[in-house]
Write a protein that holds these residues in place. Structure first.
Motif, short mmCIF file in Angstrom:
data_model
loop_
_atom_site.label_atom_id
_atom_site.label_comp_id
_atom_site.label_asym_id
_atom_site.label_seq_id
_atom_site.Cartn_x
_atom_site.Cartn_y
_atom_site.Cartn_z
N GLN A 270 -5.50 6.75 -0.90
CA GLN A 270 -5.02 5.52 -0.28
C GLN A 270 -5.06 4.42 -1.32
O GLN A 270 -6.13 4.12 -1.88
CB GLN A 270 -5.88 5.15 0.92
CG GLN A 270 -5.49 3.85 1.58
CD GLN A 270 -4.14 3.93 2.27
OE1 GLN A 270 -3.83 4.91 2.94
NE2 GLN A 270 -3.33 2.88 2.12
N TYR B 199 -6.25 12.99 -0.10
CA TYR B 199 -5.43 11.79 -0.05
C TYR B 199 -5.92 10.75 -1.05
O TYR B 199 -7.11 10.71 -1.40
CB TYR B 199 -5.48 11.17 1.35
CG TYR B 199 -5.00 12.10 2.43
CD1 TYR B 199 -5.89 12.83 3.21
CD2 TYR B 199 -3.63 12.29 2.66
CE1 TYR B 199 -5.45 13.69 4.20
CE2 TYR B 199 -3.18 13.15 3.64
CZ TYR B 199 -4.10 13.85 4.40
OH TYR B 199 -3.65 14.71 5.37
N ARG C 118 0.02 5.78 0.46
CA ARG C 118 -0.94 6.86 0.56
C ARG C 118 -0.33 8.11 -0.03
O ARG C 118 0.71 8.59 0.45
CB ARG C 118 -1.37 7.12 2.01
CG ARG C 118 -2.54 8.11 2.06
CD ARG C 118 -3.01 8.38 3.47
NE ARG C 118 -2.13 9.28 4.21
CZ ARG C 118 -2.50 9.97 5.29
NH1 ARG C 118 -3.73 9.85 5.75
NH2 ARG C 118 -1.63 10.75 5.91
N SER D 213 0.83 -1.21 0.00
CA SER D 213 0.00 0.00 0.00
C SER D 213 0.86 1.25 0.00
O SER D 213 2.02 1.23 0.44
CB SER D 213 -0.90 0.02 1.24
OG SER D 213 -1.76 -1.09 1.26
#
Length: 127
Positions: free
Chosen positions: A82, A80, A19, A17
């Motif tokens: 994500q 943001y 962000r 992941s």
């Protein structure tokens, strides 16, 4: 003067992941919808996601639905993205930009309707 600055890119392995952040200045997030776009080498810039300035609703391109989530922090004037379960095909330079039409995210697939582009942040997904 409207300004957007992206950050948060990097090199990750598939399945991991990241962000991304898009810090806005010169306006507030309720004045403009904000889109995230990406451009891989040899391809056109494409719309990935967008969050409405008026109501915070979001839209996503089909290839990232269920994996990416767009959000905003009104206090910090930051949007943001994500990104979860990243794939090699997500590798690109990611940009944020502000809607210029006043019609929210209706035209997020069309880069011509967005402006105040940031400098971009590189996302590389590779094992």
């Amino acid at each position: 003067q409207l300004q957007l600055v992206e950050s948060g890119g990097g090199l990750v392995q598939p399945g991991e992941s990241l962000r991304l952040s898009c810090a806005a200045s010169g306006f507030t997030l309720d004045e403009h919808s904000i889109g995230w776009f990406r451009q891989a080498p040899g391809t056109e810039r494409e719309g990935v996601s967008c969050i409405s300035g008026t109501d915070g609703r979001s839209v996503y391109t089909s290839s990232v639905k269920g994996r990416f989530t767009i959000s905003r922090d009104m206090a910090n004037n930051t949007v943001y993205l994500q990104m979860n379960y990243l794939k090699p095909e997500d590798t690109a330079v990611y940009y944020c930009a502000a809607d210029q039409t006043g019609e929210g995210c209706s035209w997020y697939r069309f880069t011509a309707y967005f402006g105040s582009w940031g400098q971009g942040t590189q996302v590389t997904v590779s094992s």
